[in-house]
Design a protein around this motif. Structure first.
Motif, PDB file in Angstrom:
ATOM      1  N   LEU A 118       0.832  -1.201   0.000  1.00 53.53           N
ATOM      2  CA  LEU A 118       0.000   0.000   0.000  1.00 53.53           C
ATOM      3  C   LEU A 118       0.866   1.250   0.000  1.00 53.53           C
ATOM      4  CD1 LEU A 118      -2.470  -1.843   0.462  1.00 53.53           C
ATOM      5  CD2 LEU A 118      -3.237  -0.224   2.224  1.00 53.53           C
ATOM      6  N   GLU A 119       1.910   1.256   0.825  1.00 50.49           N
ATOM      7  CA  GLU A 119       2.783   2.431   0.887  1.00 50.49           C
ATOM      8  C   GLU A 119       3.474   2.663  -0.453  1.00 50.49           C
ATOM      9  OE1 GLU A 119       6.102   4.457   3.807  1.00 50.49           O
ATOM     10  OE2 GLU A 119       5.932   2.271   3.793  1.00 50.49           O
ATOM     11  N   LYS A 120       3.997   1.604  -1.061  1.00 49.08           N
ATOM     12  CA  LYS A 120       4.673   1.741  -2.354  1.00 49.08           C
ATOM     13  C   LYS A 120       3.707   2.185  -3.449  1.00 49.08           C
ATOM     14  CE  LYS A 120       8.270  -1.696  -1.343  1.00 49.08           C
ATOM     15  NZ  LYS A 120       8.757  -3.087  -1.620  1.00 49.08           N
ATOM     16  N   GLY A 121       2.442   1.833  -3.299  1.00 46.65           N
ATOM     17  CA  GLY A 121       1.452   2.204  -4.297  1.00 46.65           C
ATOM     18  C   GLY A 121       0.962   3.644  -4.169  1.00 46.65           C
ATOM     19  N   GLY A 122       1.373   4.322  -3.099  1.00 49.14           N
ATOM     20  CA  GLY A 122       0.994   5.727  -2.960  1.00 49.14           C
ATOM     21  C   GLY A 122       0.049   6.039  -1.813  1.00 49.14           C
ATOM     22  N   ARG A 131      -9.493 -11.347  -4.263  1.00 48.78           N
ATOM     23  CA  ARG A 131      -9.577 -11.698  -5.685  1.00 48.78           C
ATOM     24  C   ARG A 131      -8.237 -12.143  -6.235  1.00 48.78           C
ATOM     25  NH1 ARG A 131      -8.321 -10.403 -10.446  1.00 48.78           N
ATOM     26  NH2 ARG A 131      -7.001  -8.702  -9.724  1.00 48.78           N
ATOM     27  N   SER A 132      -7.166 -11.445  -5.822  1.00 48.24           N
ATOM     28  CA  SER A 132      -5.830 -11.739  -6.342  1.00 48.24           C
ATOM     29  C   SER A 132      -5.089 -12.793  -5.526  1.00 48.24           C
ATOM     30  CB  SER A 132      -4.995 -10.460  -6.386  1.00 48.24           C
ATOM     31  OG  SER A 132      -4.699 -10.008  -5.071  1.00 48.24           O
ATOM     32  N   LYS A 133      -5.790 -13.357  -4.529  1.00 44.29           N
ATOM     33  CA  LYS A 133      -5.187 -14.354  -3.646  1.00 44.29           C
ATOM     34  C   LYS A 133      -3.949 -13.809  -2.935  1.00 44.29           C
ATOM     35  CE  LYS A 133      -6.920 -18.453  -6.100  1.00 44.29           C
ATOM     36  NZ  LYS A 133      -7.837 -17.737  -6.979  1.00 44.29           N
ATOM     37  N   GLY A 134      -4.011 -12.533  -2.568  1.00 45.08           N
ATOM     38  CA  GLY A 134      -2.949 -11.933  -1.779  1.00 45.08           C
ATOM     39  C   GLY A 134      -1.690 -11.595  -2.550  1.00 45.08           C
ATOM     40  N   ASP A 135      -1.797 -11.400  -3.847  1.00 39.34           N
ATOM     41  CA  ASP A 135      -0.640 -11.054  -4.674  1.00 39.34           C
ATOM     42  C   ASP A 135      -0.248  -9.600  -4.404  1.00 39.34           C
ATOM     43  OD1 ASP A 135       1.003 -10.163  -6.890  1.00 39.34           O
ATOM     44  OD2 ASP A 135       0.348 -11.944  -7.991  1.00 39.34           O
ATOM     45  N   ILE A 170       2.084  -7.693  -5.694  1.00 41.15           N
ATOM     46  CA  ILE A 170       2.358  -6.894  -6.883  1.00 41.15           C
ATOM     47  C   ILE A 170       1.050  -6.382  -7.477  1.00 41.15           C
ATOM     48  CG2 ILE A 170       3.274  -6.930  -9.238  1.00 41.15           C
ATOM     49  CD1 ILE A 170       5.338  -8.973  -8.288  1.00 41.15           C
ATOM     50  N   VAL A 171       0.065  -7.266  -7.555  1.00 41.91           N
ATOM     51  CA  VAL A 171      -1.254  -6.870  -8.056  1.00 41.91           C
ATOM     52  C   VAL A 171      -1.861  -5.816  -7.132  1.00 41.91           C
ATOM     53  CG1 VAL A 171      -3.624  -7.666  -8.460  1.00 41.91           C
ATOM     54  CG2 VAL A 171      -1.685  -9.047  -9.242  1.00 41.91           C
ATOM     55  N   LEU A 172      -1.690  -5.996  -5.829  1.00 41.37           N
ATOM     56  CA  LEU A 172      -2.232  -5.037  -4.868  1.00 41.37           C
ATOM     57  C   LEU A 172      -1.592  -3.669  -5.048  1.00 41.37           C
ATOM     58  CD1 LEU A 172      -3.967  -4.313  -2.418  1.00 41.37           C
ATOM     59  CD2 LEU A 172      -2.130  -5.203  -0.953  1.00 41.37           C
ATOM     60  N   LYS A 173      -0.284  -3.632  -5.188  1.00 44.97           N
ATOM     61  CA  LYS A 173       0.418  -2.359  -5.392  1.00 44.97           C
ATOM     62  C   LYS A 173      -0.094  -1.673  -6.655  1.00 44.97           C
ATOM     63  CE  LYS A 173       5.026  -0.545  -6.518  1.00 44.97           C
ATOM     64  NZ  LYS A 173       4.779  -0.356  -7.959  1.00 44.97           N
ATOM     65  N   GLU A 174      -0.255  -2.420  -7.721  1.00 45.66           N
ATOM     66  CA  GLU A 174      -0.740  -1.839  -8.973  1.00 45.66           C
ATOM     67  C   GLU A 174      -2.173  -1.332  -8.833  1.00 45.66           C
ATOM     68  OE1 GLU A 174      -0.160  -5.044 -11.680  1.00 45.66           O
ATOM     69  OE2 GLU A 174       1.978  -4.587 -12.021  1.00 45.66           O
ATOM     70  N   ILE A 191      -3.545  -0.170  -6.054  1.00 47.49           N
ATOM     71  CA  ILE A 191      -3.468   1.089  -5.290  1.00 47.49           C
ATOM     72  C   ILE A 191      -2.993   2.219  -6.194  1.00 47.49           C
ATOM     73  CG2 ILE A 191      -2.355   2.266  -3.355  1.00 47.49           C
ATOM     74  CD1 ILE A 191      -4.420   0.167  -2.537  1.00 47.49           C
ATOM     75  N   GLU A 192      -2.039   1.947  -7.050  1.00 45.70           N
ATOM     76  CA  GLU A 192      -1.563   2.968  -7.984  1.00 45.70           C
ATOM     77  C   GLU A 192      -2.678   3.444  -8.898  1.00 45.70           C
ATOM     78  OE1 GLU A 192       3.186   1.746  -8.418  1.00 45.70           O
ATOM     79  OE2 GLU A 192       1.701   0.938  -9.824  1.00 45.70           O
ATOM     80  N   SER A 193      -3.586   2.545  -9.279  1.00 46.91           N
ATOM     81  CA  SER A 193      -4.697   2.945 -10.141  1.00 46.91           C
ATOM     82  C   SER A 193      -5.643   3.911  -9.435  1.00 46.91           C
ATOM     83  CB  SER A 193      -5.478   1.701 -10.600  1.00 46.91           C
ATOM     84  OG  SER A 193      -6.292   1.165  -9.551  1.00 46.91           O
ATOM     85  N   LEU A 194      -5.609   3.933  -8.111  1.00 48.66           N
ATOM     86  CA  LEU A 194      -6.463   4.826  -7.336  1.00 48.66           C
ATOM     87  C   LEU A 194      -5.748   6.114  -6.947  1.00 48.66           C
ATOM     88  CD1 LEU A 194      -8.073   2.237  -4.877  1.00 48.66           C
ATOM     89  CD2 LEU A 194      -9.108   3.192  -6.941  1.00 48.66           C
ATOM     90  N   THR A 195      -4.432   6.061  -6.846  1.00 54.49           N
ATOM     91  CA  THR A 195      -3.684   7.205  -6.306  1.00 54.49           C
ATOM     92  C   THR A 195      -2.996   8.046  -7.367  1.00 54.49           C
ATOM     93  OG1 THR A 195      -1.697   5.840  -5.959  1.00 54.49           O
ATOM     94  CG2 THR A 195      -3.252   6.012  -4.133  1.00 54.49           C
ATOM     95  N   LYS A 196      -2.761   7.498  -8.538  1.00 54.14           N
ATOM     96  CA  LYS A 196      -2.017   8.236  -9.560  1.00 54.14           C
ATOM     97  C   LYS A 196      -2.933   9.118 -10.415  1.00 54.14           C
ATOM     98  CE  LYS A 196       1.660   6.097  -8.171  1.00 54.14           C
ATOM     99  NZ  LYS A 196       2.561   6.757  -7.222  1.00 54.14           N
TER     100      LYS A 196
END
Length: 257
Positions: free
Chosen positions: A40-44, A240-244, A246-250, A252-257
């Protein structure tokens, strides 16, 4: 200065809005929760809420209820969550909140809970079932320079808004709808007027949550607030992503960028 207060000041100087993300601690396990915090932090994400699972979470919709049940079934406890935060604090200074139901604090012991939160580096508490009339028994043992008590207001609060906010700090959590968490963007019909009313009754930053699940929701609300809170949508994406991570970071980026 408390990390929450400092973060809002930093963002306001940059004319940016806070993105606050929610995780259910212990879903699917403690180890993965720590990984999710860093994702989450890395995603923004600017501030992170950690929900302490509870057997009767009255403010939570089915997505977070299910996550809490999975965590409890996996054996999560308050002590394990406290240890989790200790470990997280070795690696990041991101502001951390507990969303916790008051019965959990009572069972753990009010004094013990607050002092432990101070020691491990928790910056704020959101307690959805703590009535205004009973808040003083917790306020008297809290050091507000160390831990913020985040007030919750709803469209139905109206004349009580000023009283609810009075004495609290950090930011005001504005509930965007009349239901539980995880709704389908079914915001209160006169939400702009409601948010303006909250602003007029407080000098604290205001953040809006409940039912925010996509970038369009954020765009619709961000001009009227200092921050947005996303919870169920993040928990849903984790499942949904089974705890992935990398998918989670991406995501979050779709919401913060």
């Amino acid at each position: 200065m408390n990390r929450i207060t400092k973060k809002f000041q930093e963002l306001q100087c940059k004319n940016k809005k806070a993105f606050i993300g929610y995780l259910t601690a212990g879903d699917p396990n403690i180890e993965k929760t720590e990984e999710f915090v860093y994702a989450l932090e890395k995603g923004g994400t600017d501030i992170i809420e950690l929900g302490i699972p509870f057997s009767d979470p009255l403010a939570d919709g089915p997505v977070i209820q299910d996550a809490g049940l999975r965590a409890l079934t996996a054996g999560v406890t308050v002590d394990k969550i406290m240890d989790l935060v200790r470990d997280i604090r070795k690696n990041t200074e991101i502001p951390l909140l507990f969303l916790v139901y008051y019965n959990t604090i009572l069972i753990y012991g009010k004094e013990k809970f607050i002092r432990t939160c101070e020691k491990i580096g928790i910056d704020g508490l959101i307690i959805p079932d703590l009535p205004l009339e009973e808040r003083d028994e917790l306020e008297e043992i809290m050091d507000y320079e160390k831990i913020c008590l985040i007030p919750l207001v709803a469209p139905t609060s109206k004349d009580r808004i000023r009283k609810i906010i009075d004495g609290c700090n950090g930011f005001v959590y504005c509930v965007s709808s009349l239901g539980v968490t995880g709704g389908k963007s079914d915001f209160y019909s006169d939400i702009q007027s409601y948010l303006q009313d909250v602003k007029e009754n407080s000098s604290l930053p205001i953040a809006v949550g409940f039912g925010i699940s996509c970038r369009d929701d954020i765009k619709r609300l961000e001009d009227h607030v200092d921050g947005v809170i996303v919870g169920s949508a993040i928990v849903r994406e984790i499942k949904r992503s089974k705890g992935d991570v990398i998918v989670l970071k991406e995501y979050i980026e779709s919401l913060t960028k």
